[in-house]
Design a protein around this motif. Structure first.
Motif, mmCIF file in Angstrom:
data_model
loop_
_atom_site.group_PDB
_atom_site.id
_atom_site.type_symbol
_atom_site.label_atom_id
_atom_site.label_comp_id
_atom_site.label_asym_id
_atom_site.label_seq_id
_atom_site.Cartn_x
_atom_site.Cartn_y
_atom_site.Cartn_z
ATOM 1 N N GLN A 151 0.828 -1.200 0.000
ATOM 2 C CA GLN A 151 0.000 0.000 0.000
ATOM 3 C C GLN A 151 0.865 1.255 0.000
ATOM 4 O O GLN A 151 2.006 1.236 0.457
ATOM 5 C CB GLN A 151 -0.935 0.019 1.212
ATOM 6 C CG GLN A 151 -0.261 -0.177 2.559
ATOM 7 C CD GLN A 151 -1.268 -0.309 3.673
ATOM 8 O OE1 GLN A 151 -2.316 0.337 3.665
ATOM 9 N NE2 GLN A 151 -0.984 -1.157 4.643
ATOM 10 N N PHE A 152 0.306 2.299 -0.576
ATOM 11 C CA PHE A 152 0.951 3.607 -0.518
ATOM 12 C C PHE A 152 -0.130 4.675 -0.558
ATOM 13 O O PHE A 152 -1.263 4.445 -0.994
ATOM 14 C CB PHE A 152 1.946 3.796 -1.671
ATOM 15 C CG PHE A 152 1.311 3.925 -3.036
ATOM 16 C CD1 PHE A 152 0.749 5.124 -3.465
ATOM 17 C CD2 PHE A 152 1.286 2.849 -3.902
ATOM 18 C CE1 PHE A 152 0.168 5.250 -4.712
ATOM 19 C CE2 PHE A 152 0.709 2.963 -5.161
ATOM 20 C CZ PHE A 152 0.146 4.169 -5.561
ATOM 21 N N SER A 153 0.217 5.863 -0.094
ATOM 22 C CA SER A 153 -0.659 7.027 -0.153
ATOM 23 C C SER A 153 0.233 8.234 -0.389
ATOM 24 O O SER A 153 1.117 8.520 0.418
ATOM 25 C CB SER A 153 -1.470 7.184 1.135
ATOM 26 O OG SER A 153 -2.300 8.341 1.059
ATOM 27 N N VAL A 154 0.015 8.918 -1.491
ATOM 28 C CA VAL A 154 0.870 10.032 -1.888
ATOM 29 C C VAL A 154 0.024 11.299 -1.979
ATOM 30 O O VAL A 154 -1.014 11.321 -2.648
ATOM 31 C CB VAL A 154 1.550 9.766 -3.246
ATOM 32 C CG1 VAL A 154 2.386 10.966 -3.670
ATOM 33 C CG2 VAL A 154 2.397 8.513 -3.172
ATOM 34 N N ARG A 155 0.470 12.350 -1.306
ATOM 35 C CA ARG A 155 -0.168 13.655 -1.408
ATOM 36 C C ARG A 155 0.463 14.435 -2.549
ATOM 37 O O ARG A 155 1.685 14.503 -2.689
ATOM 38 C CB ARG A 155 -0.005 14.437 -0.108
ATOM 39 C CG ARG A 155 -0.782 13.852 1.062
ATOM 40 C CD ARG A 155 -2.268 14.076 0.912
ATOM 41 N NE ARG A 155 -2.618 15.493 0.919
ATOM 42 C CZ ARG A 155 -3.835 15.964 0.620
ATOM 43 N NH1 ARG A 155 -4.801 15.136 0.257
ATOM 44 N NH2 ARG A 155 -4.070 17.255 0.658
ATOM 45 N N ALA A 156 -0.379 15.019 -3.396
ATOM 46 C CA ALA A 156 0.130 15.754 -4.559
ATOM 47 C C ALA A 156 -0.876 16.829 -4.936
ATOM 48 O O ALA A 156 -1.895 17.030 -4.256
ATOM 49 C CB ALA A 156 0.367 14.794 -5.717
ATOM 50 N N GLU B 10 10.921 5.790 -2.932
ATOM 51 C CA GLU B 10 11.007 6.986 -3.776
ATOM 52 C C GLU B 10 9.720 7.278 -4.525
ATOM 53 O O GLU B 10 9.658 8.232 -5.311
ATOM 54 C CB GLU B 10 12.164 6.832 -4.772
ATOM 55 C CG GLU B 10 13.515 6.582 -4.109
ATOM 56 C CD GLU B 10 14.663 6.615 -5.095
ATOM 57 O OE1 GLU B 10 14.640 7.452 -6.009
ATOM 58 O OE2 GLU B 10 15.587 5.803 -4.946
ATOM 59 N N LEU B 11 8.693 6.475 -4.281
ATOM 60 C CA LEU B 11 7.454 6.618 -5.046
ATOM 61 C C LEU B 11 6.751 7.934 -4.735
ATOM 62 O O LEU B 11 6.141 8.540 -5.633
ATOM 63 C CB LEU B 11 6.523 5.437 -4.763
ATOM 64 C CG LEU B 11 5.255 5.363 -5.606
ATOM 65 C CD1 LEU B 11 5.594 5.284 -7.089
ATOM 66 C CD2 LEU B 11 4.401 4.166 -5.198
ATOM 67 N N ASN B 12 6.807 8.399 -3.495
ATOM 68 C CA ASN B 12 6.141 9.654 -3.143
ATOM 69 C C ASN B 12 6.653 10.807 -3.992
ATOM 70 O O ASN B 12 5.865 11.575 -4.572
ATOM 71 C CB ASN B 12 6.362 9.964 -1.659
ATOM 72 C CG ASN B 12 5.427 9.176 -0.765
ATOM 73 O OD1 ASN B 12 4.860 8.174 -1.176
ATOM 74 N ND2 ASN B 12 5.259 9.619 0.461
ATOM 75 N N VAL B 13 7.968 10.950 -4.055
ATOM 76 C CA VAL B 13 8.561 12.042 -4.831
ATOM 77 C C VAL B 13 8.254 11.865 -6.317
ATOM 78 O O VAL B 13 7.869 12.811 -7.011
ATOM 79 C CB VAL B 13 10.081 12.103 -4.602
ATOM 80 C CG1 VAL B 13 10.725 13.126 -5.535
ATOM 81 C CG2 VAL B 13 10.383 12.458 -3.150
#
Length: 499
Positions: free
Chosen positions: A165-170, A283-286
């Motif tokens: 799982q991941f959660s990225v703010r953008a 590094e997925l967030n960036v």
């Protein structure tokens, strides 16, 4: 007007049962939004890769039948299943059949079909979130289910569900948004001919801070899909789109049927992906945030990824030309000021001075020479103003030079002398590009062909991937891994047929 054929075809068997890769046929009653009392019976037909066709018994236009095409922003309907639906972006025509009395049939084609959306609320509909299922996500993420048998006779087993799982703010188009992963699981009740099978299905959730119209979500999906092509190194296809809406205490799910790309064949082996989620987790967030925030300047790069990895029947010449042209473009994106020999202001001042004295400043010129230069003065000064921009060869060389040696060496097949290898390679890349775009006997002699052309295309593809990864904030080591994986396994559907 350019005519484009759709990719409508029978999807590969691996996509059997997927919503947007399966035909849908329904009947019901349909009407125009401003005249809900006049309802026509009709049949709709969704075909993967094509538009949705609606055939109505009657004249939907309420006007005399003529030669002109009909267009409607929206049509509402109620299917025989009881579900409401909305169709958007329609065009078509009305036919007439004359017997004892006139009979009419309206044939319309819709860009978008929405099942589960109430027509009365369609105009101002906003959604809290949208879920999208891309192909290959199940292989890109780790398997979330682990079955451990507790006894030797296999009567008891412990099933553990632990999905990636991941959660990225953008930000996308100025709107704060979270991009999240979600894994749906299925628990079998009885064994079938395949045994007792636990199923799972990874998807992405797009969750903005404030509810947004559906078009905003569809644009976001269109931006995210090429990102996963970049990460996987092959075509990625949209299998399902669901929009979620809350009206008071009631939660509604709208099934979205857009026009999607249908592949001829697909590659599923995760060992041939450019990178998997586990490799890029930290590094997925960036990466994802940069991809969305820089979406405007990456338009050409996204088109190249999509075209090369999803268009069937490409030739090595077409692949090479598209890659190197995109490299030249990307150089301007990642190093705008380095695209000139001297600063823009310095060169502009020089050209302004030259324009004031040209060609009279040539003291020893013959009268006929001055006359010739004066005649072509405007064209020559225009060409001189453009000389300050780097050449095609210089731009490509700059991208190769940006790749550190430890990442570049395996990409270019470990030559004994890198500088000498590039000094020999770049002129031939330029000659090949020039020969493929405008004929020259000299360029034809230097142009790459056959296996040499394919090797050069893959080397350029790897450098393109490395440059893009670094532009998106990926570390050198991981960008090198992505480039090398792309060098080894670029998945294309081509043809070597001559007839």
């Amino acid at each position: 007007m350019i005519g484009f054929m759709s990719s409508a075809r029978k999807p590969p068997p691996v996509f059997d049962g997927r919503q947007l890769m399966s035909e849908l046929k329904q009947t019901g009653h349909f009407w125009l939004p401003d005249d809900s009392t006049r309802r026509l019976w009709g049949r709709l037909h969704y075909v993967p890769g094509d538009v949705t066709t609606l055939i109505l018994d009657g004249n939907i236009s309420c006007r005399p039948v003529g030669n002109g095409n009909l267009t409607f922003p929206e049509i509402h309907g109620r299917l025989s299943t009881g579900a409401s639906c909305v169709m958007r972006g329609l065009w078509g025509a009305v036919e007439t059949f004359i017997a004892e009395e006139d009979h009419f049939r309206s044939t319309l084609h819709a860009e978008l079909l929405l099942i589960g959306l109430d027509g009365e609320a369609a105009a101002d509909a906003r959604f809290e979130r949208v879920g999208v299922t891309f192909s290959h996500l199940d292989e890109w993420f780790d398997v979330p289910l682990r079955v451990e048998y507790q006894k030797r006779d296999f009567d008891q087993a412990q099933v553990t569900f632990d999905p990636d799982q991941f959660s990225v703010r953008a930000n996308f188009e100025g709107k704060p948004v979270s991009i999240e992963s979600f894994c749906q699981r299925g628990i079998p009740t009885v064994a079938d001919t395949k045994g007792l099978e636990f199923t799972f299905d990874y998807r992405l959730l797009i969750v903005p801070d404030d509810a947004q119209p559906l078009d905003w979500y569809l644009r976001a999906i269109g931006i995210l899909r090429p990102l996963f092509m970049f990460l996987l190194g092959n075509g990625v296809y949209t299998l399902q789109v669901e929009a979620f809406q809350t009206a008071g205490k009631e939660s509604r799910t709208v099934q979205v049927f857009p026009k999607v790309t249908v592949p001829l064949v697909v590659r599923r082996a995760s060992s041939q992906f450019n990178v998997r989620h586990d490799d890029i987790r930290s590094e997925l967030n960036v990466l994802l945030r940069e991809w969305l925030e820089k979406e405007d300047v990456l338009t050409v790069v996204r088109s190249t990824l999509t075209d090369l990895l999803t268009v069937d029947g490409l030739t090595p010449e077409a692949v090479f030309t598209r890659i190197v042209q995109t490299m030249e473009h990307l150089h301007g994106v990642v190093s705008e000021e380095q695209g000139r020999y001297v600063t823009r202001g310095t060169w502009r001042n020089f050209c302004d001075w030259l324009e004031s004295v040209f060609p009279e400043a040539w003291e020893n010129a013959q009268p006929e020479e001055l006359a010739c230069l004066t005649t072509e003065r405007g064209a020559l000064l225009g060409r001189i103003r453009g000389v300050n921009s780097l050449t095609f060869r210089s731009r490509l060389r700059a991208l190769f030079d940006r790749v550190p040696g430890r990442e570049l060496m395996p990409v270019i097949d470990n030559p004994p002398n890198v500088e000498q290898y590039l000094d020999n390679l770049l002129p031939r890349l330029e000659a090949t590009r020039n020969y493929l775009t405008h004929f020259s006997a000299k360029n034809r002699e230097q142009a790459l062909a056959g296996k040499d052309l394919e090797r050069a295309a893959l080397q350029c593809w790897a450098v393109l991937l490395f440059t893009l990864a670094r532009f998106l904030g990926v570390s050198e080591n991981l960008a090198g891994d992505i480039a090398l994986a792309g060098r080894r396994a670029m998945f294309l559907v081509g043809t070597d047929a001559q007839l």
